[in-house]
Scaffold this motif. Structure first.
Motif, PDB file in Angstrom:
ATOM      1  N   TYR A 194      -6.244  -1.605  -2.058  1.00  0.00           N
ATOM      2  CA  TYR A 194      -6.010  -2.833  -1.354  1.00  0.00           C
ATOM      3  C   TYR A 194      -4.396  -3.326  -1.629  1.00  0.00           C
ATOM      4  O   TYR A 194      -3.817  -3.567  -0.821  1.00  0.00           O
ATOM      5  CB  TYR A 194      -6.788  -4.005  -1.997  1.00  0.00           C
ATOM      6  CG  TYR A 194      -6.639  -5.371  -1.469  1.00  0.00           C
ATOM      7  CD1 TYR A 194      -7.412  -5.904  -0.138  1.00  0.00           C
ATOM      8  CD2 TYR A 194      -5.916  -6.327  -1.608  1.00  0.00           C
ATOM      9  CE1 TYR A 194      -7.251  -6.990   0.436  1.00  0.00           C
ATOM     10  CE2 TYR A 194      -5.637  -7.562  -1.122  1.00  0.00           C
ATOM     11  CZ  TYR A 194      -6.192  -7.823  -0.180  1.00  0.00           C
ATOM     12  OH  TYR A 194      -6.136  -9.176   0.679  1.00  0.00           O
ATOM     13  N   GLN A 195      -3.838  -3.136  -2.869  1.00  0.00           N
ATOM     14  CA  GLN A 195      -2.672  -3.379  -3.215  1.00  0.00           C
ATOM     15  C   GLN A 195      -1.520  -2.705  -2.339  1.00  0.00           C
ATOM     16  O   GLN A 195      -0.476  -3.031  -1.824  1.00  0.00           O
ATOM     17  CB  GLN A 195      -2.343  -3.493  -4.369  1.00  0.00           C
ATOM     18  CG  GLN A 195      -3.031  -4.546  -5.530  1.00  0.00           C
ATOM     19  CD  GLN A 195      -2.719  -4.669  -6.912  1.00  0.00           C
ATOM     20  OE1 GLN A 195      -1.814  -3.846  -7.244  1.00  0.00           O
ATOM     21  NE2 GLN A 195      -3.499  -5.583  -7.614  1.00  0.00           N
ATOM     22  N   LEU A 196      -1.704  -1.496  -2.280  1.00  0.00           N
ATOM     23  CA  LEU A 196      -1.041  -0.266  -1.573  1.00  0.00           C
ATOM     24  C   LEU A 196      -0.893  -0.690  -0.107  1.00  0.00           C
ATOM     25  O   LEU A 196      -0.095  -0.464   0.330  1.00  0.00           O
ATOM     26  CB  LEU A 196      -1.359   0.944  -1.962  1.00  0.00           C
ATOM     27  CG  LEU A 196      -1.067   1.545  -3.341  1.00  0.00           C
ATOM     28  CD1 LEU A 196      -1.709   3.044  -3.611  1.00  0.00           C
ATOM     29  CD2 LEU A 196       0.353   1.456  -3.752  1.00  0.00           C
ATOM     30  N   SER A 197      -2.123  -1.338   0.414  1.00  0.00           N
ATOM     31  CA  SER A 197      -2.314  -1.434   1.771  1.00  0.00           C
ATOM     32  C   SER A 197      -1.449  -2.545   2.441  1.00  0.00           C
ATOM     33  O   SER A 197      -1.259  -2.867   3.681  1.00  0.00           O
ATOM     34  CB  SER A 197      -3.622  -1.647   2.222  1.00  0.00           C
ATOM     35  OG  SER A 197      -4.195  -2.875   1.867  1.00  0.00           O
ATOM     36  N   SER A 201       5.672   0.696  -0.935  1.00  0.00           N
ATOM     37  CA  SER A 201       5.663   0.884  -2.437  1.00  0.00           C
ATOM     38  C   SER A 201       6.046   2.153  -2.691  1.00  0.00           C
ATOM     39  O   SER A 201       6.208   2.964  -1.807  1.00  0.00           O
ATOM     40  CB  SER A 201       4.126   0.628  -2.942  1.00  0.00           C
ATOM     41  OG  SER A 201       3.947   1.197  -4.215  1.00  0.00           O
ATOM     42  N   ASP A 202       6.876   2.229  -3.896  1.00  0.00           N
ATOM     43  CA  ASP A 202       7.231   3.549  -4.298  1.00  0.00           C
ATOM     44  C   ASP A 202       6.236   4.537  -5.064  1.00  0.00           C
ATOM     45  O   ASP A 202       6.157   5.517  -5.510  1.00  0.00           O
ATOM     46  CB  ASP A 202       8.294   3.581  -5.276  1.00  0.00           C
ATOM     47  CG  ASP A 202       9.630   2.814  -4.720  1.00  0.00           C
ATOM     48  OD1 ASP A 202       9.604   2.899  -3.322  1.00  0.00           O
ATOM     49  OD2 ASP A 202      10.189   2.097  -5.205  1.00  0.00           O
ATOM     50  N   VAL A 203       4.885   4.028  -4.961  1.00  0.00           N
ATOM     51  CA  VAL A 203       3.784   4.780  -5.307  1.00  0.00           C
ATOM     52  C   VAL A 203       2.936   5.129  -4.253  1.00  0.00           C
ATOM     53  O   VAL A 203       2.622   4.276  -3.214  1.00  0.00           O
ATOM     54  CB  VAL A 203       2.946   4.290  -6.777  1.00  0.00           C
ATOM     55  CG1 VAL A 203       4.150   3.914  -7.749  1.00  0.00           C
ATOM     56  CG2 VAL A 203       2.450   2.968  -6.238  1.00  0.00           C
ATOM     57  N   ARG A 204       1.873   6.056  -4.329  1.00  0.00           N
ATOM     58  CA  ARG A 204       0.894   6.352  -3.392  1.00  0.00           C
ATOM     59  C   ARG A 204      -0.471   6.757  -4.292  1.00  0.00           C
ATOM     60  O   ARG A 204      -0.493   7.216  -5.154  1.00  0.00           O
ATOM     61  CB  ARG A 204       1.246   7.622  -2.425  1.00  0.00           C
ATOM     62  CG  ARG A 204       1.373   8.835  -3.134  1.00  0.00           C
ATOM     63  CD  ARG A 204       1.571   9.806  -2.252  1.00  0.00           C
ATOM     64  NE  ARG A 204       1.930  11.171  -2.978  1.00  0.00           N
ATOM     65  CZ  ARG A 204       0.874  11.854  -3.154  1.00  0.00           C
ATOM     66  NH1 ARG A 204      -0.322  11.757  -2.729  1.00  0.00           N
ATOM     67  NH2 ARG A 204       1.269  13.040  -3.766  1.00  0.00           N
ATOM     68  N   MET A 205      -1.562   6.537  -3.547  1.00  0.00           N
ATOM     69  CA  MET A 205      -2.882   6.841  -3.966  1.00  0.00           C
ATOM     70  C   MET A 205      -2.826   8.347  -3.758  1.00  0.00           C
ATOM     71  O   MET A 205      -2.594   9.124  -2.808  1.00  0.00           O
ATOM     72  CB  MET A 205      -3.852   6.129  -3.197  1.00  0.00           C
ATOM     73  CG  MET A 205      -5.511   6.575  -3.793  1.00  0.00           C
ATOM     74  SD  MET A 205      -5.994   5.422  -5.158  1.00  0.00           S
ATOM     75  CE  MET A 205      -6.154   3.861  -4.417  1.00  0.00           C
ATOM     76  N   VAL A 206      -3.303   9.001  -4.627  1.00  0.00           N
ATOM     77  CA  VAL A 206      -3.830  10.431  -4.631  1.00  0.00           C
ATOM     78  C   VAL A 206      -5.201  10.652  -3.807  1.00  0.00           C
ATOM     79  O   VAL A 206      -6.111  10.248  -4.599  1.00  0.00           O
ATOM     80  CB  VAL A 206      -3.787  11.290  -5.823  1.00  0.00           C
ATOM     81  CG1 VAL A 206      -3.936  13.021  -5.628  1.00  0.00           C
ATOM     82  CG2 VAL A 206      -2.397  11.138  -6.535  1.00  0.00           C
ATOM     83  N   GLU A 207      -5.194  10.752  -2.687  1.00  0.00           N
ATOM     84  CA  GLU A 207      -6.465  10.650  -1.934  1.00  0.00           C
ATOM     85  C   GLU A 207      -7.398  11.895  -2.190  1.00  0.00           C
ATOM     86  O   GLU A 207      -8.643  11.755  -1.867  1.00  0.00           O
ATOM     87  CB  GLU A 207      -5.965  10.663  -0.156  1.00  0.00           C
ATOM     88  CG  GLU A 207      -5.295   9.667   0.064  1.00  0.00           C
ATOM     89  CD  GLU A 207      -6.015   8.296  -0.103  1.00  0.00           C
ATOM     90  OE1 GLU A 207      -7.406   8.459  -0.135  1.00  0.00           O
ATOM     91  OE2 GLU A 207      -5.408   7.153  -0.044  1.00  0.00           O
ATOM     92  N   GLU A 208      -6.874  13.089  -2.680  1.00  0.00           N
ATOM     93  CA  GLU A 208      -7.604  14.346  -3.141  1.00  0.00           C
ATOM     94  C   GLU A 208      -8.428  14.055  -4.241  1.00  0.00           C
ATOM     95  O   GLU A 208      -9.455  14.538  -4.642  1.00  0.00           O
ATOM     96  CB  GLU A 208      -6.784  15.342  -3.107  1.00  0.00           C
ATOM     97  CG  GLU A 208      -6.071  16.008  -1.890  1.00  0.00           C
ATOM     98  CD  GLU A 208      -4.776  15.239  -1.528  1.00  0.00           C
ATOM     99  OE1 GLU A 208      -4.208  15.444  -0.719  1.00  0.00           O
ATOM    100  OE2 GLU A 208      -4.512  14.383  -2.322  1.00  0.00           O
TER     101      GLU A 208
END
Length: 255
Positions: A194-197, A201-208
């Protein structure tokens, strides 16, 4: 004598009416419970800067239950690490936050039926070319995790990491991941998503990455508050059956 008799009867009627009103008022008086919710767990609980009130999924849920069951709630901002101590000491009566109903916590507080289930998410620097699927692939890394969460013991027990740093908030973890102070960070997956959406941002979720540590989020009360727990479970059942619970989750983009 007639006048005195009339006055006596009038006084009796007044006393009876007063007693009736007092009983009626007592019957309709609402019990007010203090609810502890964290200000940094968006979208489950967070401080709405426009209203200066705690908002989010768990606030909507406890308010919906209160409406169904006929009690009132006062939601107080409470730091994550202070939630259980505040409950057991009587500063608050209910915890409504993104808290797992773990066996160790259930020895200290009483949990309601399940509200929602999820696991941990993994974040890395935005330009990091990695696709970790589990902690087995992360040996030797320095990672961050939020204080008091259920993720800490399993991560420590894995023996995979060079260092596990403990942070007060997810915002602190995201900051240190973006600055390269840690290699990766763990946190509640739906909260991170939710926060990344909500912005760049300079970070990302690792979807894998597949959650290794899943749990059920529930509302908590004191161990000896069986009547309140039963009331909450009854209300939770009602809003689940009516579809109101699903509507609250959908409102905040949670499936």
């Amino acid at each position: 004598m007639k006048f005195k008799s009339f006055v006596h009867k009038l006084r009796g009627v007044s006393l009876a009416l007063g007693a009736t009103l007092a009983i009626t008022g007592a019957a309709y008086a609402q019990t007010n419970y203090k609810v502890g919710s964290t200000p940094t767990g968006v979208p489950f609980t967070f401080l709405n800067v426009e209203t200066n009130q705690i908002d989010g999924i768990m606030v909507d849920i406890i308010e919906a239950i209160a409406k169904e069951q006929g009690f009132a709630v006062q939601v107080d901002a409470t730091q994550w690490s202070a939630l259980i101590p505040s409950l057991t000491s009587g500063k608050i009566d209910i915890i409504a936050a993104a808290m797992y109903a773990t066996p160790s916590r259930a020895e200290v507080v009483a949990f309601s039926d399940k509200v929602y289930s999820y696991g941990e998410g993994l974040i890395v620097p935005k330009d990091a070319d990695v696709a970790y699927t589990s902690i087995d692939e992360m040996e030797g890394l320095t990672v961050g995790v939020q204080v008091g969460t259920a993720y800490i013991p399993p991560l420590e027990a894995s023996g995979k990491f060079k260092e596990i740093k403990i942070y007060d908030s997810l915002a602190d973890i995201m900051r240190d991941v973006s600055l390269g102070r840690i290699d990766a960070g763990f946190g509640d997956r739906p909260i991170l998503a939710y926060q990344l959406s909500k912005g760049a941002s300079d970070v990302r979720m690792v979807e894998e990455y597949k959650s290794q540590i899943t749990g059920d989020v529930a509302i908590a009360v004191r161990l000896d508050d069986a009547a309140l727990l039963a009331t909450i479970n009854e209300g939770l059942g009602k809003i689940s059956a009516s579809g109101a619970l699903d509507a609250i989750l959908a409102k905040w983009g949670i499936k």
